[in-house]
Design a protein around this motif. Structure first.
Motif, mmCIF file in Angstrom:
data_model
loop_
_atom_site.group_PDB
_atom_site.id
_atom_site.type_symbol
_atom_site.label_atom_id
_atom_site.label_comp_id
_atom_site.label_asym_id
_atom_site.label_seq_id
_atom_site.Cartn_x
_atom_site.Cartn_y
_atom_site.Cartn_z
ATOM 1 N N ASN A 277 8.309 49.112 35.475
ATOM 2 C CA ASN A 277 9.468 48.889 34.597
ATOM 3 C C ASN A 277 9.958 50.239 34.105
ATOM 4 O O ASN A 277 9.208 51.216 34.099
ATOM 5 C CB ASN A 277 9.074 48.089 33.359
ATOM 6 N N LEU A 278 11.202 50.251 33.643
ATOM 7 C CA LEU A 278 11.692 51.456 32.962
ATOM 8 C C LEU A 278 12.149 51.057 31.563
ATOM 9 O O LEU A 278 12.946 50.124 31.397
ATOM 10 C CB LEU A 278 12.862 52.084 33.726
ATOM 11 N N ASN A 364 17.948 46.824 43.323
ATOM 12 C CA ASN A 364 16.564 46.858 43.791
ATOM 13 C C ASN A 364 15.707 45.762 43.161
ATOM 14 O O ASN A 364 14.487 45.882 43.081
ATOM 15 C CB ASN A 364 15.960 48.232 43.522
ATOM 16 N N GLY A 365 16.378 44.730 42.690
ATOM 17 C CA GLY A 365 15.649 43.542 42.236
ATOM 18 C C GLY A 365 15.168 43.590 40.797
ATOM 19 O O GLY A 365 14.339 42.778 40.390
ATOM 20 N N TYR A 366 15.684 44.521 40.011
ATOM 21 C CA TYR A 366 15.259 44.615 38.613
ATOM 22 C C TYR A 366 16.118 43.741 37.710
ATOM 23 O O TYR A 366 17.301 43.543 37.962
ATOM 24 C CB TYR A 366 15.387 46.069 38.126
ATOM 25 N N ASP A 367 15.511 43.278 36.629
ATOM 26 C CA ASP A 367 16.264 42.666 35.542
ATOM 27 C C ASP A 367 16.706 43.836 34.647
ATOM 28 O O ASP A 367 15.979 44.829 34.532
ATOM 29 C CB ASP A 367 15.347 41.711 34.770
ATOM 30 N N THR A 368 17.876 43.726 34.014
ATOM 31 C CA THR A 368 18.376 44.861 33.224
ATOM 32 C C THR A 368 18.897 44.385 31.875
ATOM 33 O O THR A 368 19.510 43.324 31.795
ATOM 34 C CB THR A 368 19.544 45.563 33.956
ATOM 35 N N ALA A 369 18.662 45.169 30.845
ATOM 36 C CA ALA A 369 19.188 44.796 29.523
ATOM 37 C C ALA A 369 19.392 46.036 28.664
ATOM 38 O O ALA A 369 18.664 47.026 28.788
ATOM 39 C CB ALA A 369 18.238 43.837 28.817
ATOM 40 N N ALA A 370 20.404 45.964 27.800
ATOM 41 C CA ALA A 370 20.650 47.033 26.832
ATOM 42 C C ALA A 370 20.390 46.478 25.438
ATOM 43 O O ALA A 370 20.606 45.278 25.189
ATOM 44 C CB ALA A 370 22.083 47.525 26.949
ATOM 45 N N LEU A 415 12.970 48.674 17.294
ATOM 46 C CA LEU A 415 12.152 48.928 18.489
ATOM 47 C C LEU A 415 11.130 47.807 18.695
ATOM 48 O O LEU A 415 10.926 47.336 19.816
ATOM 49 C CB LEU A 415 11.454 50.286 18.378
ATOM 50 N N THR A 416 10.522 47.365 17.608
ATOM 51 C CA THR A 416 9.512 46.309 17.728
ATOM 52 C C THR A 416 10.146 45.014 18.225
ATOM 53 O O THR A 416 9.620 44.361 19.126
ATOM 54 C CB THR A 416 8.857 46.039 16.351
ATOM 55 N N GLN A 417 11.275 44.655 17.634
ATOM 56 C CA GLN A 417 11.943 43.423 18.075
ATOM 57 C C GLN A 417 12.390 43.527 19.534
ATOM 58 O O GLN A 417 12.334 42.557 20.286
ATOM 59 C CB GLN A 417 13.155 43.136 17.192
ATOM 60 N N SER A 418 12.828 44.730 19.914
ATOM 61 C CA SER A 418 13.256 44.914 21.310
ATOM 62 C C SER A 418 12.073 44.713 22.247
ATOM 63 O O SER A 418 12.210 44.092 23.313
ATOM 64 C CB SER A 418 13.847 46.309 21.522
ATOM 65 N N ALA A 419 10.905 45.240 21.841
ATOM 66 C CA ALA A 419 9.710 45.076 22.688
ATOM 67 C C ALA A 419 9.409 43.588 22.870
ATOM 68 O O ALA A 419 9.067 43.138 23.965
ATOM 69 C CB ALA A 419 8.523 45.793 22.069
ATOM 70 N N ASP A 420 9.581 42.805 21.791
ATOM 71 C CA ASP A 420 9.358 41.365 21.907
ATOM 72 C C ASP A 420 10.310 40.740 22.920
ATOM 73 O O ASP A 420 9.930 39.862 23.696
ATOM 74 C CB ASP A 420 9.539 40.683 20.541
ATOM 75 N N LYS A 421 11.558 41.187 22.878
ATOM 76 C CA LYS A 421 12.543 40.632 23.824
ATOM 77 C C LYS A 421 12.200 41.016 25.266
ATOM 78 O O LYS A 421 12.462 40.265 26.204
ATOM 79 C CB LYS A 421 13.942 41.118 23.468
ATOM 80 N N MET A 422 11.610 42.204 25.426
ATOM 81 C CA MET A 422 11.271 42.658 26.788
ATOM 82 C C MET A 422 10.211 41.764 27.416
ATOM 83 O O MET A 422 10.158 41.624 28.619
ATOM 84 C CB MET A 422 10.757 44.091 26.742
ATOM 85 N N LYS A 423 9.387 41.206 26.560
ATOM 86 C CA LYS A 423 8.342 40.330 27.090
ATOM 87 C C LYS A 423 8.961 39.144 27.836
ATOM 88 O O LYS A 423 8.362 38.587 28.729
ATOM 89 C CB LYS A 423 7.466 39.788 25.942
ATOM 90 N N GLU A 424 10.184 38.776 27.399
ATOM 91 C CA GLU A 424 10.857 37.629 28.020
ATOM 92 C C GLU A 424 11.583 38.012 29.303
ATOM 93 O O GLU A 424 12.099 37.154 30.014
ATOM 94 C CB GLU A 424 11.892 37.014 27.052
ATOM 95 N N LYS A 426 12.396 39.366 33.113
ATOM 96 C CA LYS A 426 11.771 39.191 34.428
ATOM 97 C C LYS A 426 11.224 40.543 34.876
ATOM 98 O O LYS A 426 11.889 41.560 34.746
ATOM 99 C CB LYS A 426 12.852 38.715 35.407
ATOM 100 N N ASP A 427 10.036 40.576 35.428
ATOM 101 C CA ASP A 427 9.474 41.828 35.957
ATOM 102 C C ASP A 427 9.990 42.083 37.360
ATOM 103 O O ASP A 427 10.152 41.133 38.099
ATOM 104 C CB ASP A 427 7.945 41.698 36.037
ATOM 105 N N PRO A 428 10.214 43.293 37.767
ATOM 106 C CA PRO A 428 10.275 44.477 36.941
ATOM 107 C C PRO A 428 11.626 44.555 36.239
ATOM 108 O O PRO A 428 12.574 43.933 36.656
ATOM 109 C CB PRO A 428 10.139 45.601 37.980
ATOM 110 N N PHE A 429 11.686 45.317 35.167
ATOM 111 C CA PHE A 429 12.947 45.402 34.425
ATOM 112 C C PHE A 429 13.280 46.840 34.009
ATOM 113 O O PHE A 429 12.399 47.703 33.962
ATOM 114 C CB PHE A 429 12.894 44.506 33.182
ATOM 115 N N TYR A 430 14.559 47.026 33.748
ATOM 116 C CA TYR A 430 15.025 48.279 33.132
ATOM 117 C C TYR A 430 15.615 47.897 31.787
ATOM 118 O O TYR A 430 16.560 47.119 31.720
ATOM 119 C CB TYR A 430 16.080 48.957 34.004
ATOM 120 N N SER A 431 15.048 48.421 30.705
ATOM 121 C CA SER A 431 15.695 48.185 29.418
ATOM 122 C C SER A 431 16.072 49.509 28.783
ATOM 123 O O SER A 431 15.309 50.466 28.790
ATOM 124 C CB SER A 431 14.829 47.341 28.493
#
Ligand code: GP9
Ligand code: MN
Length: 655
Positions: A277-278, A364-370, A415-424, A426-431
């Motif tokens: 992930n990135l 390349n098959g990544y999920d992406t979010a800002a 940052l903490t809340q964002s980390a929680d959202k990242m758990k949801e 799809k792997d691999p992801f770029y956030s």
């Protein structure tokens, strides 16, 4: 004569009713959106307006003047109807009433979902926006249509009484013309007087940068905003459209082809991050001079200092932003192109296509979010992000309410809340996360002022240090959280600063800012310096001393991910390739590992200064000519790519 006066009075009476009606509809919008007049209510607004006019000491030119501005715009949009014969005037006012009511209602409905106004950028992106929104029907209420009640009523009346209308009782044309012009002049005065005052008091930046449509609206009112937005659009895309000639297009293509033809260097780092992930975090106004520094024996950034040891740390990186500030940094890091010399590319060219980082990851098959816990309309982000390739944009409403620190919830919560959202995700992801707490003016609540620095003389510096110290702590919590959630081990984590503090120009005297060398060159080196950390699981920490900038972040990452084989259109370079580094600043200065060319305001080579970094002496500008030529070439190509939306064309021709 009496008949003339009667006819003119009737025309003006109807006209005044029209102005009042539209004025009422504008206040309806402001109540709906809880903006402008809704704050005080219309009566209080008039009281304040009165104060404004007599220049009361407490007068705030904008808040109060906005009432004038709003009525000014109504008159400017309609004064010409006074020139017309009575029946024509009635028909014109009805049509205008319909159009303006339609605009007001459309904005109100759009605002309910996006908290923004419909701008040309929105209309250009309407497909993407509509796919984002919930069904439009849910946003309507039957009461909204009352906005058209008068249009309906007057149309019926007009049809019934049309024949009977006082056809013969038109005031004579000269009288109508004079009265109409007078009304137009009054409208212009109402509109321009408060705005002129605002601009005089330093507000011009708002129109140059267009931070967000709502910011412009707050000083121009709703109709004024649409006028300004239309003007901007015409200026950008029609009147002053920068044509990219066929030759420039060809030259640019050749330049990229040549760059891409150079075989990629084996560095030992290629592909080290493959399939990871990135998580990339852009830190607000974070500068490199605080890294590894102490003040009164206390580390300013203990967590980042620790991270530095375990990461690839690039110690000679500089921001490349111009007036688009945060958005420029995001843009450079995610597209590897230079920001524009004036205004933000996010605002000026929101629909462009680029070989952007989220786009490539997505391919390349990544999920992406800002992620950015602020208003989605700021810097046009909610329009630009889908275009860049972000599947999701988590903005202010998507974060749980937390303690407000500065502009938004504090970075720790963000940052903490964002980390929680990242758990949801799809792997691999770029956030991609944009932190905000350490924003100018850097003042922090007392409880977060944990550094003991009361004796640091300069208040600005004290605030800045407390603020970056808090953000460092937030970074520490974030890293722990990623570890706890099992994200740390399979993610590359990047931190970098978006731009300078803004204080440097003023040469704030301080022990921290002072560079070791204590000379002009050292000052320049520190001024634009930002930190860049790349933590790659399984890769040892290393400090890399090579000049670079934000445009180099993406090529370096692509190298780490083994995704640098494609012929992308990027201006930056791989910071790990061991070659001599260089960074081109948006204002034409250039730094390499050996030389620093400081451009002059007129951008003429001979008026700039050339420094030799080893000897720290200024040398003949001719020594810096290759640097100067490079800046002219690269900035030119980058501008062509953006102004001509060239990547889109190249993509099309490839498909
Ligand atoms: C707000 C943030 C503002 O969203 O981007 O930062 P700035 O551009 O003023 O540095
Ligand atoms: Mn910023």
């Amino acid at each position: 004569m009496k008949k003339q006066i009667q006819a003119l009075s009737l025309s003006l009476l109807i006209y005044s009713a029209f102005v009042i009606l539209i004025g009422w509809k504008l206040t309806w919008f402001s109540n709906q959106s809880e903006t402008l007049f809704s704050q005080y209510g219309i009566i209080e607004m008039f009281k304040r307006l009165f104060n404004f006019l007599i220049h009361d000491a407490s007068f705030s030119p904008l808040r109060e003047g906005i009432l004038l501005v709003s009525f000014g715009t109504i008159i400017l949009a309609s004064f010409w109807t006074i020139f017309l014969k009575f029946r024509q005037q009635l028909i014109s006012l009805l049509i205008l009433d319909f159009i303006l009511s339609f605009i007001i209602l459309a904005d109100a409905i759009y605002f309910r979902y996006f908290e923004d106004l419909i701008s040309s950028a929105v209309l250009l992106q309407i497909k993407q926006i509509s796919s984002l929104g919930s069904s439009v029907g849910d946003l309507f209420s039957w009461k909204d249509f009352l906005l058209f009640a008068d249009v309906f009523l007057f149309t019926v009346m007009l049809i019934i009484f049309f024949k009977k209308l006082l056809i013969k009782k038109n005031a004579n044309p000269a009288l109508r013309l004079a009265t109409g012009l007078l009304a137009g002049a009054a409208g212009a005065w109402l509109f321009f007087y408060p705005l002129h005052d605002f601009v005089q008091k330093g507000g011009a930046y708002l129109f140059d940068k267009t931070l967000s449509s709502m910011r412009v609206y707050e000083v121009t009112g709703l109709l004024g905003f649409h006028g300004f937005d239309t003007y901007k659009y015409l200026d950008e895309y029609v009147l002053n459209k920068k044509e990219v000639s066929a030759k420039d297009r060809k030259d640019a293509k050749e330049w990229f082809d040549e760059k891409n033809n150079v075989p990629t260097i084996q560095t030992g780092y290629e592909g080290k991050a493959k399939d990871k992930n990135l998580i990339m975090v852009q830190l607000e106004a974070y500068q490199s001079f605080v890294i590894d520094k102490k003040v009164n024996g206390q580390e300013i950034t203990p967590n980042l200092n620790k991270l530095k040891k375990e990461s690839l740390y690039f110690n000679d990186i500089h921001h490349q932003t111009a007036s688009g500030r945060t958005s420029d940094a995001e843009f450079a890091a995610n597209t590897s192109l230079y920001p524009l010399a004036t205004g933000s590319a996010y605002v000026r060219f929101p629909r462009n296509e680029y070989d952007s980082l989220p786009y490539i990851f997505k391919e390349n098959g990544y999920d992406t979010a800002a992620f950015h816990a602020y208003k989605p309309g700021f810097w046009n982000r909610y329009i630009v992000y889908p275009n860049l390739g972000f599947n999701e944009f988590h903005s202010i409403e998507d974060f749980k309410e937390g303690e407000q620190v500065g502009w938004a919830i504090g970075d720790e919560s963000f940052l903490t809340q964002s980390a929680d959202k990242m758990k949801e995700m799809k792997d691999p992801f770029y956030s991609f996360l944009i932190a905000l707490t350490s924003h100018y003016p850097y003042t922090m609540p007392a409880k977060y002022q944990t550094l003991k620095i009361d004796d640091v003389g300069d208040a600005n510096l004290r605030n800045y240090l407390q603020s970056v110290h808090y953000v460092d702590q937030a970074v520490g919590t974030f890293v722990d959280k990623l570890k706890k959630e099992g994200l740390w081990e399979n993610s590359v984590v990047v931190f970098y600063g978006d731009h300078d503090t803004g204080y440097m120009q003023a040469n704030t005297p301080s022990t921290i800012y002072a560079n070791e060398a204590g000379d002009k060159l050292g000052e320049l080196e520190v001024k634009d310096g930002i930190p860049l950390f790349m933590h790659v699981p399984g890769v040892d920490g290393k400090e890399i001393d090579k000049a670079g900038g934000q445009v180099d972040i993406m090529p370096t990452l692509l190298h780490l991910y083994g995704l640098d084989k494609e012929n992308y259109h990027h201006l930056g370079n791989n910071l790990l390739d061991g070659k001599e580094g260089s960074v081109v600043f948006r204002y034409g200065s250039v730094k390499t590992d050996k030389l620093y060319y400081k451009s002059s305001y007129d951008l003429k080579l001979e008026n700039g200064t050339c420094y030799d970094i080893d000897s720290r002496q200024s040398v003949s500008v001719d020594t810096c000519k290759p640097l100067y030529d490079k800046s002219v070439e690269q900035l030119g190509i980058s501008d062509d790519v953006i102004f001509g939306n060239l990547v889109e064309q190249w993509h099309k021709s490839k498909r």
